[in-house]
Design a protein around this motif. Structure first.
Motif, PDB file in Angstrom:
ATOM      1  N   THR A 250       0.807  -1.230   0.000  1.00 32.71           N
ATOM      2  CA  THR A 250       0.000   0.000   0.000  1.00 32.71           C
ATOM      3  C   THR A 250       0.835   1.273   0.000  1.00 32.71           C
ATOM      4  O   THR A 250       0.295   2.341  -0.319  1.00 32.71           O
ATOM      5  CB  THR A 250      -0.916   0.021   1.233  1.00 32.71           C
ATOM      6  OG1 THR A 250      -0.122   0.061   2.425  1.00 32.71           O
ATOM      7  CG2 THR A 250      -1.820  -1.202   1.263  1.00 32.71           C
ATOM      8  N   ARG A 251       2.110   1.182   0.395  1.00 34.16           N
ATOM      9  CA  ARG A 251       2.960   2.359   0.542  1.00 34.16           C
ATOM     10  C   ARG A 251       2.373   3.368   1.531  1.00 34.16           C
ATOM     11  O   ARG A 251       2.626   4.561   1.429  1.00 34.16           O
ATOM     12  CB  ARG A 251       3.179   3.042  -0.815  1.00 34.16           C
ATOM     13  CG  ARG A 251       3.858   2.172  -1.859  1.00 34.16           C
ATOM     14  CD  ARG A 251       5.334   1.972  -1.496  1.00 34.16           C
ATOM     15  NE  ARG A 251       6.055   1.336  -2.589  1.00 34.16           N
ATOM     16  CZ  ARG A 251       6.269   0.034  -2.671  1.00 34.16           C
ATOM     17  NH1 ARG A 251       5.818  -0.759  -1.708  1.00 34.16           N
ATOM     18  NH2 ARG A 251       6.930  -0.476  -3.684  1.00 34.16           N
ATOM     19  N   SER A 252       1.615   2.866   2.514  1.00 39.22           N
ATOM     20  CA  SER A 252       0.994   3.738   3.514  1.00 39.22           C
ATOM     21  C   SER A 252       1.356   3.218   4.899  1.00 39.22           C
ATOM     22  O   SER A 252       0.890   2.143   5.301  1.00 39.22           O
ATOM     23  CB  SER A 252      -0.527   3.770   3.342  1.00 39.22           C
ATOM     24  OG  SER A 252      -1.136   4.480   4.407  1.00 39.22           O
TER      25      SER A 252
ATOM     26  N   ILE B  43      -1.862   2.540   7.141  1.00 37.54           N
ATOM     27  CA  ILE B  43      -2.599   1.308   6.824  1.00 37.54           C
ATOM     28  C   ILE B  43      -1.788   0.090   7.260  1.00 37.54           C
ATOM     29  O   ILE B  43      -2.332  -0.877   7.815  1.00 37.54           O
ATOM     30  CB  ILE B  43      -2.917   1.251   5.318  1.00 37.54           C
ATOM     31  CG1 ILE B  43      -3.857   2.396   4.930  1.00 37.54           C
ATOM     32  CG2 ILE B  43      -3.545  -0.085   4.951  1.00 37.54           C
ATOM     33  CD1 ILE B  43      -4.178   2.462   3.452  1.00 37.54           C
TER      34      ILE B  43
ATOM     35  N   GLY C 223      -6.805   0.085  -0.412  1.00 35.05           N
ATOM     36  CA  GLY C 223      -5.480   0.545  -0.027  1.00 35.05           C
ATOM     37  C   GLY C 223      -4.419   0.274  -1.079  1.00 35.05           C
ATOM     38  O   GLY C 223      -3.346   0.883  -1.041  1.00 35.05           O
TER      39      GLY C 223
ATOM     40  N   ALA D 210      -4.205   5.280  -0.878  1.00 29.15           N
ATOM     41  CA  ALA D 210      -3.128   5.168   0.106  1.00 29.15           C
ATOM     42  C   ALA D 210      -2.539   6.525   0.436  1.00 29.15           C
ATOM     43  O   ALA D 210      -2.185   6.805   1.582  1.00 29.15           O
ATOM     44  CB  ALA D 210      -2.043   4.223  -0.411  1.00 29.15           C
ATOM     45  N   GLU D 211      -2.428   7.402  -0.551  1.00 36.04           N
ATOM     46  CA  GLU D 211      -1.899   8.738  -0.307  1.00 36.04           C
ATOM     47  C   GLU D 211      -2.792   9.535   0.624  1.00 36.04           C
ATOM     48  O   GLU D 211      -2.308  10.328   1.440  1.00 36.04           O
ATOM     49  CB  GLU D 211      -1.736   9.471  -1.647  1.00 36.04           C
ATOM     50  CG  GLU D 211      -1.007  10.789  -1.548  1.00 36.04           C
ATOM     51  CD  GLU D 211       0.448  10.621  -1.124  1.00 36.04           C
ATOM     52  OE1 GLU D 211       0.992  11.549  -0.516  1.00 36.04           O
ATOM     53  OE2 GLU D 211       1.020   9.546  -1.402  1.00 36.04           O
TER      54      GLU D 211
ATOM     55  N   TYR E  88      -4.489   8.388   3.111  1.00 38.86           N
ATOM     56  CA  TYR E  88      -4.290   7.937   4.489  1.00 38.86           C
ATOM     57  C   TYR E  88      -2.892   8.245   5.009  1.00 38.86           C
ATOM     58  O   TYR E  88      -2.621   8.009   6.191  1.00 38.86           O
ATOM     59  CB  TYR E  88      -4.555   6.439   4.598  1.00 38.86           C
ATOM     60  CG  TYR E  88      -6.013   6.085   4.503  1.00 38.86           C
ATOM     61  CD1 TYR E  88      -6.893   6.394   5.531  1.00 38.86           C
ATOM     62  CD2 TYR E  88      -6.517   5.446   3.370  1.00 38.86           C
ATOM     63  CE1 TYR E  88      -8.236   6.070   5.451  1.00 38.86           C
ATOM     64  CE2 TYR E  88      -7.866   5.117   3.279  1.00 38.86           C
ATOM     65  CZ  TYR E  88      -8.709   5.437   4.315  1.00 38.86           C
ATOM     66  OH  TYR E  88     -10.046   5.120   4.222  1.00 38.86           O
ATOM     67  N   ASN E  89      -2.001   8.764   4.164  1.00 38.25           N
ATOM     68  CA  ASN E  89      -0.674   9.148   4.628  1.00 38.25           C
ATOM     69  C   ASN E  89      -0.677  10.508   5.311  1.00 38.25           C
ATOM     70  O   ASN E  89       0.338  10.903   5.884  1.00 38.25           O
ATOM     71  CB  ASN E  89       0.312   9.162   3.458  1.00 38.25           C
ATOM     72  CG  ASN E  89       0.741   7.766   3.054  1.00 38.25           C
ATOM     73  OD1 ASN E  89       0.738   6.847   3.875  1.00 38.25           O
ATOM     74  ND2 ASN E  89       1.102   7.593   1.791  1.00 38.25           N
ATOM     75  N   THR E  90      -1.785  11.218   5.256  1.00 44.10           N
ATOM     76  CA  THR E  90      -1.885  12.508   5.910  1.00 44.10           C
ATOM     77  C   THR E  90      -2.243  12.333   7.381  1.00 44.10           C
ATOM     78  O   THR E  90      -2.628  11.243   7.829  1.00 44.10           O
ATOM     79  CB  THR E  90      -2.955  13.364   5.220  1.00 44.10           C
ATOM     80  OG1 THR E  90      -4.226  12.712   5.340  1.00 44.10           O
ATOM     81  CG2 THR E  90      -2.634  13.536   3.730  1.00 44.10           C
TER      82      THR E  90
END
Length: 286
Positions: free
Chosen positions: A74-76, A79, A240, A246-247, A249-251
């Motif tokens: 996901t790169r998150s 997550i 995700g 995914a971006e 949820y990176n905030t």
């Protein structure tokens, strides 16, 4: 003066908080009680050769592996942390589920064990022999612990110590009551053992029948709780993998949403399970 009042107030709050925790019997630490409960769960689930520390290590390894795999997919980090935490709790959940199912199966066969003991006592067998014969005539799920009891008794001849080992192998509240009844009868004598065993068998059958009816009626609540908790996280796992999701949820806001959702899921699931599941008998005669 104000600092003294503050210290007294703080001491009073600490005393109230400390009173909410039960005292450990015989000076045992709280961590020891957790270790005992976890060891009982491992025995009741049929898991052999795993210690509480090993279960903790397995949980940590599972959480780390799934967390890294989720991060790669996901790169998150947010997550990945959520799924890593869920994976870390999965081994304990699996052990609890296996222990619950095995206790349910054994609840059906304990009356048969008591009936065999009562038959052996009526036939004139000594108590050690009556217990040992369950290794051949008892229910299949319980033959191994009673076979180990028979081997220990033949090797040592110490009935009390062998009963303690049997209790540790079974880790069951019904076994605790049965073992202590046999121990008292062996130590002080008496002619009421047959009547006691018949009463215990009747009680166990009534309890198993009542619990079976209630669990059948309330099982939908537990299944609904599991479905309600799993559904949003399955959706999260699916979306995700999309970079734009995914971006989001990176905030900071996305991380707060995930944390709030995780807390809400845990609280709702625990509440629904507690309302829909019957309490298990504690081991008061450990």
């Amino acid at each position: 003066m104000g600092s003294v009042v503050g210290l007294l107030l703080g001491a009073g709050v600490f005393a109230l908080w400390w009173a909410c925790w039960p005292a450990a019997p015989h000076g045992r630490a709280r961590g020891s009680r957790w270790s005992d409960r976890t060891a009982d769960l491992l025995i009741q689930s049929g898991v052999v050769g795993v210690t509480p520390a090993g279960l903790v290590g397995t949980s940590a390894a599972a959480g780390l592996f799934i967390g890294i795999a989720s991060l790669g997919a996901t790169r998150s980090p947010a997550i990945a942390t959520c799924f890593g935490f869920m994976a870390a709790t999965a081994p304990m959940g699996l052990v609890r589920s296996r222990a619950r199912r095995r206790r349910h199966r054994l609840r059906e066969v304990w009356p048969e064990v008591v009936d065999h003991l009562a038959s052996g006592v009526r036939a004139g067998l000594a108590l050690p022999e009556a217990v040992a014969q369950l290794s051949d005539r008892g229910p299949l799920p319980l033959r191994d612990p009673f076979r180990a009891f028979a081997e220990d008794y033949r090797a040592t001849g110490r009935f009390g110590d062998c009963l303690d080992d049997l209790k540790a192998r079974l880790a069951d509240p019904v076994a605790d009551r049965l073992v202590e009844a046999l121990r008292i009868t062996r130590d002080v004598g008496g002619t009421d053992l047959g009547r006691l065993l018949r009463t215990l068998a009747l009680f166990l059958r009534e309890d198993a029948r009542t619990r079976g009816e209630l669990e059948a009626r309330q099982s939908w609540t537990v299944n609904a709780a599991r479905l309600a908790v799993a559904a949003p996280w399955i959706v999260l796992a699916l979306i995700g993998t999309r970079p734009e999701a995914a971006e989001a949820y990176n905030t900071v806001a996305g991380a707060v949403v995930l944390a709030a959702g995780a807390c809400g899921s845990v609280i709702a699931y625990r509440l629904m399970v507690r309302l829909g599941r019957l309490p298990d008998d504690p081991r008061v005669l450990r």
